[in-house]
Design an enzyme around this catalytic site. Sequence first.
Site, PDB file in Angstrom:
ATOM      1  N   HIS B  77     -25.285 -74.317  25.233  1.00 27.23           N
ATOM      2  CA  HIS B  77     -24.911 -74.132  23.823  1.00 27.23           C
ATOM      3  C   HIS B  77     -26.121 -74.428  22.935  1.00 27.23           C
ATOM      4  O   HIS B  77     -26.483 -73.638  22.064  1.00 27.23           O
ATOM      5  CB  HIS B  77     -23.739 -75.037  23.469  1.00 27.23           C
ATOM      6  CG  HIS B  77     -23.503 -75.201  21.998  1.00 27.23           C
ATOM      7  ND1 HIS B  77     -22.956 -74.199  21.224  1.00 27.23           N
ATOM      8  CD2 HIS B  77     -23.776 -76.229  21.138  1.00 27.23           C
ATOM      9  CE1 HIS B  77     -22.889 -74.616  19.966  1.00 27.23           C
ATOM     10  NE2 HIS B  77     -23.382 -75.837  19.886  1.00 27.23           N
ATOM     11  N   ASP B 106     -45.006 -50.787   7.535  1.00 27.86           N
ATOM     12  CA  ASP B 106     -44.411 -51.310   8.771  1.00 27.86           C
ATOM     13  C   ASP B 106     -45.102 -52.627   9.065  1.00 27.86           C
ATOM     14  O   ASP B 106     -45.938 -53.090   8.295  1.00 27.86           O
ATOM     15  CB  ASP B 106     -44.601 -50.322   9.937  1.00 27.86           C
ATOM     16  CG  ASP B 106     -43.529 -50.498  11.013  1.00 27.86           C
ATOM     17  OD1 ASP B 106     -43.337 -51.641  11.467  1.00 27.86           O
ATOM     18  OD2 ASP B 106     -42.876 -49.490  11.381  1.00 27.86           O
ATOM     19  N   TRP B 142     -30.204 -79.924  25.919  1.00 30.20           N
ATOM     20  CA  TRP B 142     -31.199 -78.936  25.459  1.00 30.20           C
ATOM     21  C   TRP B 142     -32.574 -79.572  25.287  1.00 30.20           C
ATOM     22  O   TRP B 142     -33.578 -78.886  25.237  1.00 30.20           O
ATOM     23  CB  TRP B 142     -30.752 -78.240  24.164  1.00 30.20           C
ATOM     24  CG  TRP B 142     -31.127 -78.949  22.898  1.00 30.20           C
ATOM     25  CD1 TRP B 142     -30.411 -79.921  22.274  1.00 30.20           C
ATOM     26  CD2 TRP B 142     -32.302 -78.753  22.108  1.00 30.20           C
ATOM     27  NE1 TRP B 142     -31.080 -80.337  21.144  1.00 30.20           N
ATOM     28  CE2 TRP B 142     -32.245 -79.637  21.017  1.00 30.20           C
ATOM     29  CE3 TRP B 142     -33.417 -77.916  22.212  1.00 30.20           C
ATOM     30  CZ2 TRP B 142     -33.237 -79.723  20.050  1.00 30.20           C
ATOM     31  CZ3 TRP B 142     -34.407 -78.005  21.236  1.00 30.20           C
ATOM     32  CH2 TRP B 142     -34.309 -78.898  20.175  1.00 30.20           C
ATOM     33  N   SER B 170     -42.602 -64.533  23.482  1.00 33.65           N
ATOM     34  CA  SER B 170     -41.987 -63.690  22.466  1.00 33.65           C
ATOM     35  C   SER B 170     -42.237 -64.254  21.065  1.00 33.65           C
ATOM     36  O   SER B 170     -42.636 -63.527  20.147  1.00 33.65           O
ATOM     37  CB  SER B 170     -40.490 -63.575  22.737  1.00 33.65           C
ATOM     38  OG  SER B 170     -39.816 -63.108  21.612  1.00 33.65           O
ATOM     39  N   SER B 171     -42.030 -65.562  20.903  1.00 38.22           N
ATOM     40  CA  SER B 171     -42.202 -66.179  19.583  1.00 38.22           C
ATOM     41  C   SER B 171     -43.648 -66.121  19.122  1.00 38.22           C
ATOM     42  O   SER B 171     -43.929 -65.876  17.955  1.00 38.22           O
ATOM     43  CB  SER B 171     -41.773 -67.642  19.614  1.00 38.22           C
ATOM     44  OG  SER B 171     -40.396 -67.732  19.734  1.00 38.22           O
ATOM     45  N   HIS B 254     -40.141 -81.392  16.743  1.00 38.42           N
ATOM     46  CA  HIS B 254     -39.898 -81.612  15.327  1.00 38.42           C
ATOM     47  C   HIS B 254     -40.360 -80.450  14.446  1.00 38.42           C
ATOM     48  O   HIS B 254     -39.592 -79.980  13.607  1.00 38.42           O
ATOM     49  CB  HIS B 254     -40.354 -82.964  14.807  1.00 38.42           C
ATOM     50  CG  HIS B 254     -39.560 -83.266  13.582  1.00 38.42           C
ATOM     51  ND1 HIS B 254     -38.276 -83.740  13.637  1.00 38.42           N
ATOM     52  CD2 HIS B 254     -39.792 -82.990  12.288  1.00 38.42           C
ATOM     53  CE1 HIS B 254     -37.770 -83.775  12.422  1.00 38.42           C
ATOM     54  NE2 HIS B 254     -38.677 -83.327  11.574  1.00 38.42           N
ATOM     55  N   GLU B 256     -40.341 -77.529  15.377  1.00 38.95           N
ATOM     56  CA  GLU B 256     -39.307 -76.543  15.697  1.00 38.95           C
ATOM     57  C   GLU B 256     -38.111 -76.674  14.747  1.00 38.95           C
ATOM     58  O   GLU B 256     -37.530 -75.685  14.316  1.00 38.95           O
ATOM     59  CB  GLU B 256     -38.860 -76.737  17.156  1.00 38.95           C
ATOM     60  CG  GLU B 256     -37.593 -76.004  17.564  1.00 38.95           C
ATOM     61  CD  GLU B 256     -37.754 -74.496  17.637  1.00 38.95           C
ATOM     62  OE1 GLU B 256     -38.916 -74.034  17.737  1.00 38.95           O
ATOM     63  OE2 GLU B 256     -36.736 -73.790  17.592  1.00 38.95           O
ATOM     64  N   TYR B 258     -38.177 -77.495  11.690  1.00 35.69           N
ATOM     65  CA  TYR B 258     -38.497 -76.858  10.412  1.00 35.69           C
ATOM     66  C   TYR B 258     -38.671 -75.360  10.557  1.00 35.69           C
ATOM     67  O   TYR B 258     -38.445 -74.611   9.602  1.00 35.69           O
ATOM     68  CB  TYR B 258     -39.713 -77.536   9.771  1.00 35.69           C
ATOM     69  CG  TYR B 258     -39.392 -78.976   9.441  1.00 35.69           C
ATOM     70  CD1 TYR B 258     -38.202 -79.285   8.804  1.00 35.69           C
ATOM     71  CD2 TYR B 258     -40.228 -80.012   9.804  1.00 35.69           C
ATOM     72  CE1 TYR B 258     -37.851 -80.596   8.534  1.00 35.69           C
ATOM     73  CE2 TYR B 258     -39.884 -81.330   9.527  1.00 35.69           C
ATOM     74  CZ  TYR B 258     -38.700 -81.610   8.894  1.00 35.69           C
ATOM     75  OH  TYR B 258     -38.353 -82.907   8.638  1.00 35.69           O
ATOM     76  N   SER B 269     -33.648 -69.133  -1.955  1.00 33.02           N
ATOM     77  CA  SER B 269     -34.382 -69.098  -3.229  1.00 33.02           C
ATOM     78  C   SER B 269     -34.204 -67.738  -3.893  1.00 33.02           C
ATOM     79  O   SER B 269     -33.948 -67.644  -5.100  1.00 33.02           O
ATOM     80  CB  SER B 269     -35.871 -69.362  -3.002  1.00 33.02           C
ATOM     81  OG  SER B 269     -36.061 -70.643  -2.440  1.00 33.02           O
ATOM     82  N   HIS B 303     -39.688 -90.186  15.609  1.00 35.67           N
ATOM     83  CA  HIS B 303     -38.431 -90.696  15.053  1.00 35.67           C
ATOM     84  C   HIS B 303     -37.241 -90.245  15.895  1.00 35.67           C
ATOM     85  O   HIS B 303     -36.137 -90.724  15.687  1.00 35.67           O
ATOM     86  CB  HIS B 303     -38.262 -90.325  13.566  1.00 35.67           C
ATOM     87  CG  HIS B 303     -38.056 -88.873  13.289  1.00 35.67           C
ATOM     88  ND1 HIS B 303     -38.524 -88.257  12.163  1.00 35.67           N
ATOM     89  CD2 HIS B 303     -37.440 -87.903  13.982  1.00 35.67           C
ATOM     90  CE1 HIS B 303     -38.191 -86.987  12.178  1.00 35.67           C
ATOM     91  NE2 HIS B 303     -37.533 -86.751  13.277  1.00 35.67           N
ATOM     92  N   HIS B 304     -37.468 -89.342  16.843  1.00 39.06           N
ATOM     93  CA  HIS B 304     -36.398 -88.988  17.797  1.00 39.06           C
ATOM     94  C   HIS B 304     -36.327 -90.008  18.926  1.00 39.06           C
ATOM     95  O   HIS B 304     -35.498 -89.888  19.808  1.00 39.06           O
ATOM     96  CB  HIS B 304     -36.652 -87.607  18.393  1.00 39.06           C
ATOM     97  CG  HIS B 304     -36.639 -86.508  17.361  1.00 39.06           C
ATOM     98  ND1 HIS B 304     -35.490 -85.819  17.038  1.00 39.06           N
ATOM     99  CD2 HIS B 304     -37.615 -85.994  16.595  1.00 39.06           C
ATOM    100  CE1 HIS B 304     -35.770 -84.916  16.112  1.00 39.06           C
ATOM    101  NE2 HIS B 304     -37.049 -85.002  15.817  1.00 39.06           N
ATOM    102  N   THR B 329     -38.612 -82.131   0.276  1.00 38.05           N
ATOM    103  CA  THR B 329     -37.284 -81.550   0.454  1.00 38.05           C
ATOM    104  C   THR B 329     -36.453 -81.761  -0.809  1.00 38.05           C
ATOM    105  O   THR B 329     -35.751 -80.856  -1.266  1.00 38.05           O
ATOM    106  CB  THR B 329     -36.579 -82.182   1.670  1.00 38.05           C
ATOM    107  OG1 THR B 329     -37.504 -82.208   2.760  1.00 38.05           O
ATOM    108  CG2 THR B 329     -35.369 -81.381   2.085  1.00 38.05           C
ATOM    109  N   LYS B 332     -37.357 -79.335  -3.510  1.00 34.30           N
ATOM    110  CA  LYS B 332     -36.765 -78.007  -3.349  1.00 34.30           C
ATOM    111  C   LYS B 332     -35.327 -77.990  -3.883  1.00 34.30           C
ATOM    112  O   LYS B 332     -34.926 -77.065  -4.582  1.00 34.30           O
ATOM    113  CB  LYS B 332     -36.791 -77.572  -1.873  1.00 34.30           C
ATOM    114  CG  LYS B 332     -38.198 -77.431  -1.319  1.00 34.30           C
ATOM    115  CD  LYS B 332     -38.253 -76.620  -0.048  1.00 34.30           C
ATOM    116  CE  LYS B 332     -38.024 -75.170  -0.285  1.00 34.30           C
ATOM    117  NZ  LYS B 332     -39.165 -74.453  -0.848  1.00 34.30           N
ATOM    118  N   ARG B 451     -23.010 -89.228  22.085  1.00 36.92           N
ATOM    119  CA  ARG B 451     -23.009 -87.776  22.251  1.00 36.92           C
ATOM    120  C   ARG B 451     -23.068 -87.417  23.729  1.00 36.92           C
ATOM    121  O   ARG B 451     -23.360 -88.255  24.571  1.00 36.92           O
ATOM    122  CB  ARG B 451     -24.177 -87.146  21.486  1.00 36.92           C
ATOM    123  CG  ARG B 451     -25.524 -87.548  22.021  1.00 36.92           C
ATOM    124  CD  ARG B 451     -26.654 -87.151  21.081  1.00 36.92           C
ATOM    125  NE  ARG B 451     -26.966 -85.732  21.161  1.00 36.92           N
ATOM    126  CZ  ARG B 451     -28.176 -85.213  20.940  1.00 36.92           C
ATOM    127  NH1 ARG B 451     -29.185 -85.999  20.629  1.00 36.92           N
ATOM    128  NH2 ARG B 451     -28.387 -83.926  21.023  1.00 36.92           N
TER     129      ARG B 451
END
Lengths: 370, 528
Positions: B77, B106, B142, B170-171, B254, B256, B258, B269, B303-304, B329, B332, B451
């Site tokens: 998931h 293009d 994950w 790919s990315s 991290h 990732e 963002y 926006s 921080h993770h 943040t 914004k 979790r």
Amino acid sequence: MVMPVMFSSHVFSEDSDYNMKVGVTEVSQSIFELHMLIFWICVGIGVIVFSIMFWSLFKYRKSKGAVAADFDDNLWLEIGWTVAATVVLIWMAVPATQVMVEAYDDAEGEINILITGHQWKWHYEYLEDEVGFFSNLATSQEQINGEVPKGEFYLREVDEPLVIPTNTRIRFLITGNDVIHSWWVPDFAVKQDAIPGFINTAWTNVPEPGIFRGACTELCGIKHAFMPVVVRAVEREEFDAYIAEKVTLAEAERLLTSKNWTKEELMERGESFYATNCSACHQAGGQGIPPVFPALDGSQIALSDSARHIQILMEGVQGSAMAAFGESYSEVDIASVITYTRQAWSNGKNGDGVIVTPKDIVDYKNRIDL
Amino acid sequence: MSTVVETHDHGHHGPAKGLSRWLFTTNHKDIGTLYLWFSFIMLFIGGSMAMVIRAELFQPGLQIVQPEFFNQMTTNHGLIMVFGVIMPAFVGLANWMLPMQIGAPDMALPRLNNLSFWLLPMAFGILISTLFMPEGGPNFGWTFYAPLSTTYAPSTVNFFIFSVHIMGVSSILGSINIITTIFNMRAPGMTLMKMPLFVWSWLITAYLLIAVMPVLAGVVTMMLMDINFGTSFFNAAGGGDPVLFQHVFWFFGHPEVYIMILPAFGIVSHIIETFSRKPIFGYSSMVYAMASIAILSFVVWAHHMFTVGMPLAGELFFMYSTMLIAIPTGVKVFNWVATMFRGSISFETPMLFSIAFVALFTIGGFSGIMLAIVPADFQYHDTYFVVAHFHYVLVPGALFGIIAGAYYWLPKWTGNMYDETLGKLHFWLTFISVNVTFFPMHFVGLAGMPRRYPDYALQFADFNALISVGAFVFGLTQLLFLFIVIKAIKSGKKAKPEVWEGAGDLGLEWTLSSPPPYHSFTVQPQLK
């Protein structure tokens, strides 16, 4: 069927069902206060920002004929709210740093306990007294499967809790035996990862007797949800008596190794050991859950290869979930469970019927030491 | 020297017919469509897995699946939603909109573009196929922490590693294409500080991807070596370090996070300025805020990992750097509110999703600040409080941004207006169910539910039942979205070029017909 479960929560009314535990230690109480402070600051900011936003959405509706103004920046406003945000963050960071310094302290304790996470149980060892034991989930598989009603402490009960004295500085040395686990007791605000190859420290000082329940909080495999932590805090005298008894029992256990064991004695002991430590994976009927957990019933090793059988129990199987039990359990336990699995189910009539005694395990250890 | 006479008329050069149109296409609109449908399909696959999880957690006890399969569901998931839904949807929106927003015909590298897309079905085909193998698919979360994902993993982990490698390629190819397009193909007069914010958000995101995708590839390669070639990067018994895995993973992980939110910032926006009929407030501070968030994302990763046992100075450093992110943040959010202030606001479906985005993403931001507070994190870490936090920023955050963008640009893509009544119904059902699903997770987390648990103690039962009900409603509601999209493709009121009142002045895409020609901006537009 849902109803009894749905309304059972009042049983735990001493714990909040929706907020962090205040806990019983000074550190846990400071952390709770810090949590509430940060929470209320966030609520305050939220009320201000959302009020302005929803008021604007309401006031400047096009359907009420609002005409858009034509501005797209305001330097002083932008500097102002950046500075305001910074000030609020400093307001949060100061108490957070103070509590962190208070909580972070790895000085030695009066009592030092080595906690080792195993798949899927905790091992506790009192370092000063050199006694230790495993703490396994006590909730039955029947309760988990819903075949019998669930008890009050469903998944929060163990066969043997960790016992600690009150009003004593206790240091936990936390490590992992196989994968990473994490040892958490919310009432102490202690959560520390149990990592193979590392020894982490945490400490607590519990002011009052009680039973405190926690959990493993790092995904450690199939039974991650089934290795709870239970700590019983008792007065110092009671703790001293408890340790004295533990030391005596451990001594008696060591003497058992030299005793001459009969097959029946080994079988009886092996059966209970199997039920506690093996049946979660290899299943009560020895059929396992192939291919992850192999069947023992009818296994060639259990039928005709006692040497390999001993080796697996002692060393584990690399690259699988089978742990090495040799370091963690007594010779008597290892010998009895091997004997049991060689006699149980269909193995007794189909196999060689070899009985492995504690002396065989001692011999094995001596050979390896050479 | 040019002597070749152009004989055929480019204006009528349409797509090829049949399957080969999609297999061999180099057209940014076709590839954008492929990406968007791919992520839509993956949303239902990843969503079905969430339904299995919620069905099992409806009551305490094991009823529907065993823990082994439950762990495969949580792992897949997460992987599918992150790499198969949010990221491809943003790339799809970039493919459709970037050339049209900067006035380019293009993407700069059309064949590469085709390859970047077609790698994805391969990657996810491999990943999902592991679920049907005898040992089962990845079951280690994950975040795949070693050694659970190495020494103790099923052998199908090798398929998982291969699949992550392909996703990474790919990315990276997609990002190279996006950066090249933005830097080389803007219409004359479009300076960097005149670019639409969605283009800015993607420029920054593409740099983040190029910076961290190789780190992800590195960490899975180290796993591959540990599993198959006898190295011990993460194996303590061989002198390795299991915590190293987490440092490398989160150095990727991290930024990732963002990558999965910045393009949504760009989308909302545009939507908020369109439906407030007022230019975005603080354009340049919006750009600087996104750039600051991107730069800070490289210095907050640990921080993770507040409970892995870092020194005090390390814990404090990562707490302070994480708290700093709240400043850009916050800027914004204030800018969006200031854009609405004294506007002339209407509430079409894209605007409803964008307003919900601002409100609910901010709630996710608040729980983010709480999680940054190290001592408090000892109590939150790896509980449902964290699950609530990242679902608030990813579902009513990133996913709402994508859905809002889809409604906003759907009339442009298809030439037909979507059904506004059904769109509003979709919004309200989604908005209510998303909160019923994820808000109570804060409570069960604070009360102590960890979790990744297939079963839980009895005091968490009430909230879990409620969460499951919310999740089922949320899941079913997305079928309505599918219906609305198909309906808009097949029929609907014809859309004008500017689609939304006054949008004609807001960006080049609104100067094109709806739908735009297969090849748009074959002559570069001039910016005033």
